[in-house]
Motif scaffolding. Structure first.
Motif, PDB file in Angstrom:
ATOM      1  N   HIS A   2       0.810  -1.220   0.000  1.00 43.62           N
ATOM      2  CA  HIS A   2       0.000   0.000   0.000  1.00 43.62           C
ATOM      3  C   HIS A   2       0.841   1.266   0.000  1.00 43.62           C
ATOM      4  N   TYR A  52      -0.321   5.001  -1.295  1.00 42.26           N
ATOM      5  CA  TYR A  52      -0.336   6.087  -0.312  1.00 42.26           C
ATOM      6  C   TYR A  52       0.438   7.304  -0.819  1.00 42.26           C
ATOM      7  N   ARG A  98      -4.847   1.484   9.937  1.00 44.57           N
ATOM      8  CA  ARG A  98      -6.036   1.655   9.099  1.00 44.57           C
ATOM      9  C   ARG A  98      -6.369   3.137   8.921  1.00 44.57           C
ATOM     10  N   SER A 139      -3.843   4.687   6.505  1.00 44.82           N
ATOM     11  CA  SER A 139      -3.958   4.144   5.148  1.00 44.82           C
ATOM     12  C   SER A 139      -5.234   4.609   4.455  1.00 44.82           C
ATOM     13  N   LYS A 140      -6.334   4.691   5.196  1.00 48.39           N
ATOM     14  CA  LYS A 140      -7.618   5.026   4.586  1.00 48.39           C
ATOM     15  C   LYS A 140      -7.829   6.530   4.446  1.00 48.39           C
ATOM     16  N   ALA A 141      -7.398   7.284   5.427  1.00 50.36           N
ATOM     17  CA  ALA A 141      -7.520   8.749   5.375  1.00 50.36           C
ATOM     18  C   ALA A 141      -6.119   9.321   5.200  1.00 50.36           C
ATOM     19  N   HIS A 142      -5.704   9.534   3.966  1.00 51.07           N
ATOM     20  CA  HIS A 142      -4.316   9.862   3.666  1.00 51.07           C
ATOM     21  C   HIS A 142      -3.874  11.192   4.256  1.00 51.07           C
ATOM     22  N   ARG A 180     -13.507   2.804  12.035  1.00 48.66           N
ATOM     23  CA  ARG A 180     -14.382   2.352  10.958  1.00 48.66           C
ATOM     24  C   ARG A 180     -14.412   3.344   9.816  1.00 48.66           C
ATOM     25  N   LYS A 212     -12.094   8.908   7.650  1.00 44.85           N
ATOM     26  CA  LYS A 212     -12.357  10.165   6.945  1.00 44.85           C
ATOM     27  C   LYS A 212     -13.238  11.098   7.773  1.00 44.85           C
ATOM     28  N   LYS A 233     -20.808   6.880   7.986  1.00 47.32           N
ATOM     29  CA  LYS A 233     -20.779   7.541   6.677  1.00 47.32           C
ATOM     30  C   LYS A 233     -22.062   8.321   6.408  1.00 47.32           C
TER      31      LYS A 233
END
Length: 445
Positions: free
Chosen positions: A232, A236, A270, A273-276, A310, A313, A349
């Motif tokens: 990843h 990224y 996480r 990785s998910k919210a750069h 979870r 973002k 979300k």
């Protein structure tokens, strides 16, 4: 008074000379750029054996003195216009080369360019509009042949300014420098998408100047240490090249903050990785977001960590938008504080959805399908489904008499079963009808 008169005459001669030089300089430049014969321009630019350029022009073209108007006399206070010089030369029988050059330039550029130049040369009070510094830097005399010449630097500068007002900067792609840059070649081996990276403003110019060993490799090792896997890393960096603009110690402080809030190593990996852009946010801003979520929704520490893990973002979203969405869902859609907390924990979300979409879907679910707030809270993911899918399947269930959404009655259809799955599964398990029948129904509406 005699001194003042002499000064005025001298000023008039200087202005007249400067006007002629500007005309000849523009003619020479255009001719050089567009292949017009240089010898024709030399006919116009020659100043041999003449007291002034203006007089040499009239001598070379053998203009009749009786054609000159009173305002062109040497003692006139108003400098002669460039247009008059051109017309005089065109009328002369010995000025055919000059006329041909003028016609070629007119066809190429149009006479409006010369009109514009004339307006720049003189002002309404008869004085030159350019400063002395501009005059000195725009042209020079060549002593050997007394002809007007431009230096290469001046030629490039004046051409860009006067001929092409809109300069288009060259466009390039980082892929062209991979073979020459160790940093780029190493990043490509890691799987970095240079096309995606280049979309980030300023990233291309920044990253091509970095040294891989001292300015890139430490950040890659840092990301690896906090849990970003090797597979990843390329993705990224492609999405967040601005990490190289951050101080490495500041990044470590932000990770230490998450550890102090008892986020696990897996959760931190996480989140990053998910919210750069999460790791680019100052600790004060992150703390304000987490504090807002905990206070407004009355969450426990474990619930805050679960929500952020979870949906990382959520912590990078605009705080004012989060407040606006909460206000809208509570005040306009009628959900209570307890229901808001329940929906946040189940499906965070939901609070990133636009108010317009929330309002349209709630109106159809609540007013048309007669769904209660409790039913919507049970499966808030329905607010992220497409409204036309909800409408089509609900109308089909009405046509086959199976639109029953009360969990206390027989043939209950849950929101999850209504909007999830392919059409085949929906028809067989929920509508108890064939796909052909469903497709024919869709054609009829």
């Amino acid at each position: 008074m005699a001194f003042v008169s002499a000064a005025r005459v001298a000023l008039h001669n200087v202005l007249h000379l400067h006007g002629q030089v500007r005309l000849l300089r523009l003619t020479y430049r255009k001719a050089s750029l567009h292949g017009v014969c240089i010898s024709h321009v030399r006919c116009l630019a020659s100043t041999k054996n003449g007291p002034s350029i203006g007089n040499s022009l009239h001598n070379d073209t053998t203009c009749n003195t009786d054609k000159m108007t009173p305002d062109q006399s040497p003692t006139s206070m108003e400098p002669p216009g460039i247009r008059h010089v051109e017309e005089t030369e065109a009328d002369s029988t010995n000025s055919m080369p000059s006329a041909n050059v003028s016609q070629a330039l007119n066809r190429r550029f149009g006479m409006e360019n010369l009109d514009h130049l004339h307006l720049e040369q003189t002002s309404s009070d008869g004085t030159d509009s350019d400063s002395d510094d501009e005059i000195k830097s725009s042209w020079t005399f060549e002593e050997e042949n007394k002809s007007v010449e431009l230096s290469n630097a001046d030629l490039d500068r004046t051409n860009l300014r006067q001929i092409s007002q809109h300069v288009v900067e060259p466009q390039y792609h980082l892929a062209a420098y991979v073979s020459e840059s160790e940093t780029l070649s190493q990043l490509v081996r890691l799987g970095v998408d240079l096309t995606q990276l280049q979309r980030v403003k300023g990233a291309a110019d920044m990253i091509i100047k970095l040294d891989f060993e001292t300015q890139v490799k430490p950040y890659l090792l840092f990301l690896h240490d906090i849990g970003v896997t090797d597979s990843h890393l390329g993705n990224y960096i492609s999405k967040n090249p601005n990490i190289f603009n951050e101080d490495l110690e500041d990044l470590r402080v932000r990770i230490n903050y998450l550890e102090s809030k008892k986020f696990s190593k897996e959760s931190i990996a996480r989140i990053v990785s998910k919210a750069h852009v999460f790791i680019l946010m100052p600790v004060k801003m992150v703390d304000a977001k987490l504090g807002y979520l905990q206070q407004e929704y009355r969450l426990t520490g474990n619930e805050v960590r679960a929500v952020i893990t979870r949906l990382p973002k959520l912590a990078t979203w605009n705080l004012q938008k989060l407040k606006d969405n909460r206000f809208y869902i509570k005040e306009f859609l009628g959900f209570s504080d307890a229901e808001l907390k329940q929906m946040l924990v189940k499906y965070p979300k939901l609070f990133l959805t636009s108010k317009h979409d929330l309002g349209r879907k709630f109106d159809y679910l609540y007013n048309t399908m007669e769904m209660s707030h409790n039913t919507l809270v049970e499966w808030p993911q329905v607010f992220r489904c497409r409204l036309h899918i909800i409408k089509q399947r609900h109308q089909f269930l009405l046509s086959v008499d199976r639109a029953q959404y009360n969990p206390t009655k027989e043939n209950y259809v849950s929101l999850h079963a209504l909007v999830t799955g392919y059409d085949l599964a929906f028809c067989e398990n929920v509508a108890k009808a064939s796909v052909i029948q469903y497709n024919n129904f869709l054609k009829s509406i």
